[in-house]
Design a protein around this motif. Structure first.
Motif, PDB file in Angstrom:
ATOM      1  N   GLY A  72      -9.556   5.533  39.954  1.00 26.49           N
ATOM      2  CA  GLY A  72      -9.021   5.235  40.888  1.00 26.49           C
ATOM      3  C   GLY A  72     -10.082   4.481  42.115  1.00 26.49           C
ATOM      4  O   GLY A  72     -10.235   4.970  43.317  1.00 26.49           O
ATOM      5  N   GLY A  73     -11.382   5.270  41.038  1.00 27.33           N
ATOM      6  CA  GLY A  73     -12.590   4.684  42.272  1.00 27.33           C
ATOM      7  C   GLY A  73     -13.018   3.705  42.648  1.00 27.33           C
ATOM      8  O   GLY A  73     -13.869   3.295  43.485  1.00 27.33           O
ATOM      9  N   ILE A  74     -12.802   2.961  41.241  1.00 30.70           N
ATOM     10  CA  ILE A  74     -13.003   1.065  41.452  1.00 30.70           C
ATOM     11  C   ILE A  74     -12.545   0.963  43.090  1.00 30.70           C
ATOM     12  O   ILE A  74     -11.823   0.456  43.041  1.00 30.70           O
ATOM     13  CB  ILE A  74     -12.735   0.597  40.264  1.00 30.70           C
ATOM     14  CG1 ILE A  74     -12.925   1.397  39.178  1.00 30.70           C
ATOM     15  CG2 ILE A  74     -12.863  -1.024  39.810  1.00 30.70           C
ATOM     16  CD1 ILE A  74     -12.649   0.131  37.343  1.00 30.70           C
ATOM     17  N   PRO A  75     -13.249   0.048  43.606  1.00 32.89           N
ATOM     18  CA  PRO A  75     -13.288  -0.499  44.609  1.00 32.89           C
ATOM     19  C   PRO A  75     -12.865  -1.378  44.460  1.00 32.89           C
ATOM     20  O   PRO A  75     -11.979  -3.034  43.134  1.00 32.89           O
ATOM     21  CB  PRO A  75     -14.163  -1.094  45.206  1.00 32.89           C
ATOM     22  CG  PRO A  75     -15.648  -0.326  45.070  1.00 32.89           C
ATOM     23  CD  PRO A  75     -15.039   0.326  43.535  1.00 32.89           C
TER      24      PRO A  75
ATOM     25  N   TYR B 109     -11.249  -6.669  42.056  1.00 31.10           N
ATOM     26  CA  TYR B 109     -10.307  -7.238  41.363  1.00 31.10           C
ATOM     27  C   TYR B 109      -9.452  -8.180  42.841  1.00 31.10           C
ATOM     28  O   TYR B 109      -9.120  -9.652  42.434  1.00 31.10           O
ATOM     29  CB  TYR B 109      -9.029  -6.634  41.283  1.00 31.10           C
ATOM     30  CG  TYR B 109      -8.769  -5.163  40.944  1.00 31.10           C
ATOM     31  CD1 TYR B 109      -9.230  -5.202  39.055  1.00 31.10           C
ATOM     32  CD2 TYR B 109     -10.080  -3.970  40.737  1.00 31.10           C
ATOM     33  CE1 TYR B 109      -9.642  -4.900  38.076  1.00 31.10           C
ATOM     34  CE2 TYR B 109      -9.597  -2.698  40.242  1.00 31.10           C
ATOM     35  CZ  TYR B 109      -9.541  -2.863  38.962  1.00 31.10           C
ATOM     36  OH  TYR B 109     -10.594  -1.921  37.855  1.00 31.10           O
ATOM     37  N   GLU B 110      -9.490  -8.312  43.748  1.00 25.26           N
ATOM     38  CA  GLU B 110      -9.679  -8.997  45.050  1.00 25.26           C
ATOM     39  C   GLU B 110      -9.966 -10.291  45.044  1.00 25.26           C
ATOM     40  O   GLU B 110      -9.595 -11.413  44.183  1.00 25.26           O
ATOM     41  CB  GLU B 110      -9.042  -8.539  46.080  1.00 25.26           C
ATOM     42  CG  GLU B 110      -8.119  -7.904  47.204  1.00 25.26           C
ATOM     43  CD  GLU B 110      -8.255  -7.375  48.264  1.00 25.26           C
ATOM     44  OE1 GLU B 110      -9.139  -7.795  48.556  1.00 25.26           O
ATOM     45  OE2 GLU B 110      -7.391  -5.615  48.501  1.00 25.26           O
ATOM     46  N   ALA B 111     -11.361 -10.624  45.054  1.00 21.66           N
ATOM     47  CA  ALA B 111     -12.711 -11.248  44.150  1.00 21.66           C
ATOM     48  C   ALA B 111     -12.564 -11.788  42.967  1.00 21.66           C
ATOM     49  O   ALA B 111     -12.680 -13.220  42.968  1.00 21.66           O
ATOM     50  CB  ALA B 111     -13.724 -10.466  44.235  1.00 21.66           C
ATOM     51  N   ALA B 112     -12.185 -10.835  42.023  1.00 13.53           N
ATOM     52  CA  ALA B 112     -11.528 -11.460  40.542  1.00 13.53           C
ATOM     53  C   ALA B 112     -10.678 -12.396  41.070  1.00 13.53           C
ATOM     54  O   ALA B 112     -10.499 -13.569  39.921  1.00 13.53           O
ATOM     55  CB  ALA B 112     -11.330 -10.312  39.424  1.00 13.53           C
TER      56      ALA B 112
ATOM     57  N   VAL C 136     -14.735  -6.587  35.705  1.00 12.24           N
ATOM     58  CA  VAL C 136     -14.320  -5.341  36.156  1.00 12.24           C
ATOM     59  C   VAL C 136     -14.904  -4.237  35.924  1.00 12.24           C
ATOM     60  O   VAL C 136     -15.355  -3.392  36.512  1.00 12.24           O
ATOM     61  CB  VAL C 136     -13.492  -5.920  37.438  1.00 12.24           C
ATOM     62  CG1 VAL C 136     -13.520  -5.073  38.826  1.00 12.24           C
ATOM     63  CG2 VAL C 136     -14.218  -6.697  37.763  1.00 12.24           C
ATOM     64  N   THR C 137     -13.109  -4.069  35.495  1.00 11.66           N
ATOM     65  CA  THR C 137     -12.903  -2.786  34.819  1.00 11.66           C
ATOM     66  C   THR C 137     -13.827  -1.531  33.816  1.00 11.66           C
ATOM     67  O   THR C 137     -14.418  -0.660  34.349  1.00 11.66           O
ATOM     68  CB  THR C 137     -11.776  -2.500  34.154  1.00 11.66           C
ATOM     69  OG1 THR C 137     -10.289  -3.158  35.373  1.00 11.66           O
ATOM     70  CG2 THR C 137     -10.801  -0.619  34.083  1.00 11.66           C
ATOM     71  N   LEU C 138     -14.355  -2.401  32.859  1.00 14.38           N
ATOM     72  CA  LEU C 138     -15.022  -1.196  32.196  1.00 14.38           C
ATOM     73  C   LEU C 138     -16.506  -1.387  32.295  1.00 14.38           C
ATOM     74  O   LEU C 138     -17.175  -0.078  32.318  1.00 14.38           O
ATOM     75  CB  LEU C 138     -14.796  -2.366  30.906  1.00 14.38           C
ATOM     76  CG  LEU C 138     -13.908  -2.608  29.970  1.00 14.38           C
ATOM     77  CD1 LEU C 138     -13.842  -3.299  28.255  1.00 14.38           C
ATOM     78  CD2 LEU C 138     -13.496  -0.841  29.281  1.00 14.38           C
ATOM     79  N   PRO C 139     -17.293  -2.608  32.948  1.00 12.74           N
ATOM     80  CA  PRO C 139     -18.815  -2.142  33.679  1.00 12.74           C
ATOM     81  C   PRO C 139     -18.850  -1.306  34.907  1.00 12.74           C
ATOM     82  O   PRO C 139     -19.553  -0.222  34.552  1.00 12.74           O
ATOM     83  CB  PRO C 139     -19.034  -3.793  34.489  1.00 12.74           C
ATOM     84  CG  PRO C 139     -18.513  -4.817  33.718  1.00 12.74           C
ATOM     85  CD  PRO C 139     -16.525  -4.035  33.341  1.00 12.74           C
TER      86      PRO C 139
END
Length: 323
Positions: free
Chosen positions: A214-217, A221-224, A238-241
């Motif tokens: 929940g704290g990941i901006p 994800y939109e840029a990816a 994105v998620t794991l890093p």
């Protein structure tokens, strides 16, 4: 010109004697002494609470640790006076054939727990994070096994593993597959214990991962997605890093926890079959409460403390250098 007399006390507060009350300036020695006394009282209350906490830690935490280290160098049965034996307890440990077996079984349990118990909470958290409705219900469902008393969990899974009418063998029978001796087979017993431990303890880690997700901006994800990244690529890049720090901490805590596994083999297998599930803590329990040799048990606990401490130092050093 007529002058109207002022009533007494209209311009100043009259003292009981009829004289105006004198207000002491704040900078007087009396005010300084009053302020100093108030500060002393506040500090005494704070030190009283701090001292009570120190006493509780000393009695229930520090003293048992120091006492345990001393017992490791003594022959203690609590039926006779303790005798100082030096390093004899450690020599007896290394001569015990079950000593190596217990460490091997514990290492095997830890490795299997990392395969199942480390990946399952992360995968569950990623899946639950995609739900937009019923999040509260799903989180409660995942966390429910943690709220169950351990003995209830073990007895429930003992019925699941029952070689006769157990749930798992009944399911295999429906699928026309042969029944398994889940807890009686040397090859399946350790895996069965790992499944129980994973199911019973993954709820807390799953909630931690959900909070981290929940704290990941969302802009990442939109840029990816705009770059054409697939789901797997978004997860990997994105998620794991973004969860790297949380993953490192939970990995360390899981290794420390699984190296101290006790209740699963104690209740479900008793260390069998043929000592295939004897762990370090289970052997330590036998030394203390079956063989009544608390000095040998304390020596075993000292070795476990040293091993876990060295592992923690090396792990934190490696992760810090890589960070």
């Amino acid at each position: 010109m007529k002058t109207t007399a002022r009533p007494e006390g209209a311009g100043a507060t009259a003292a009981p004697s009829g004289r105006p009350k004198e207000h002491k300036p704040t900078g007087t020695p009396e005010a300084a002494r009053s302020h100093r006394a108030r500060r002393i009282r506040e500090n005494l209350v704070a030190y009283a609470f701090l001292g009570a906490g120190i006493v509780v830690f000393a009695v229930f935490s520090w003293y048992p640790i120091v006492r345990g280290w001393l017992l490791g160098f003594q022959q203690v049965t609590f039926a006779q006076p303790a005798q100082w034996v030096g390093l004899d307890n450690f020599r007896r440990l290394f001569d015990d054939p079950l000593f190596v077996t217990a460490w091997q079984n514990t290492a095997r349990f830890t490795a299997l727990a990392l395969v199942f118990g480390f990946a399952a909470p992360l995968a569950t958290a990623i899946v639950l994070n995609e739900f937009r409705s019923a999040r509260g219900y799903l989180r409660m469902t995942v966390y429910l096994p943690v709220m169950l008393p351990p003995i209830v969990t073990m007895l429930l899974w003992r019925w699941f593993y029952d070689p006769g009418p157990g749930l798992f063998n009944s399911a295999l029978e429906v699928l026309h597959l042969p029944a398994q001796q889940w807890l009686e087979s040397e090859n399946l017993a350790m895996v069965s214990l790992v499944l129980v431990s994973t199911w019973a303890n993954m709820g807390t880690t799953t909630l931690i991962y959900l909070a981290a997700l929940g704290g990941i901006p969302g802009q990442l994800y939109e840029a990816a997605e705009l770059d054409g990244a697939s789901i797997r690529q978004r997860l990997w890049h994105v998620t794991l890093p973004q969860m790297r720090f949380i993953l490192m901490i939970t990995l360390l805590l899981q290794v420390l926890g699984t190296m101290q596994v006790f209740i699963e083999p104690y209740i479900l297998t008793g260390g069998g079959p043929n000592d295939a599930t004897v762990t370090v803590l289970l052997l330590l329990f036998r030394y203390a409460f079956v063989y009544n040799d608390f000095g040998l048990a304390s020596a075993m606990s000292m070795l476990l403390f040293v091993v876990l401490g060295l592992f923690s130092l090396v792990y934190l050093r490696l992760t810090r250098s890589k960070g």
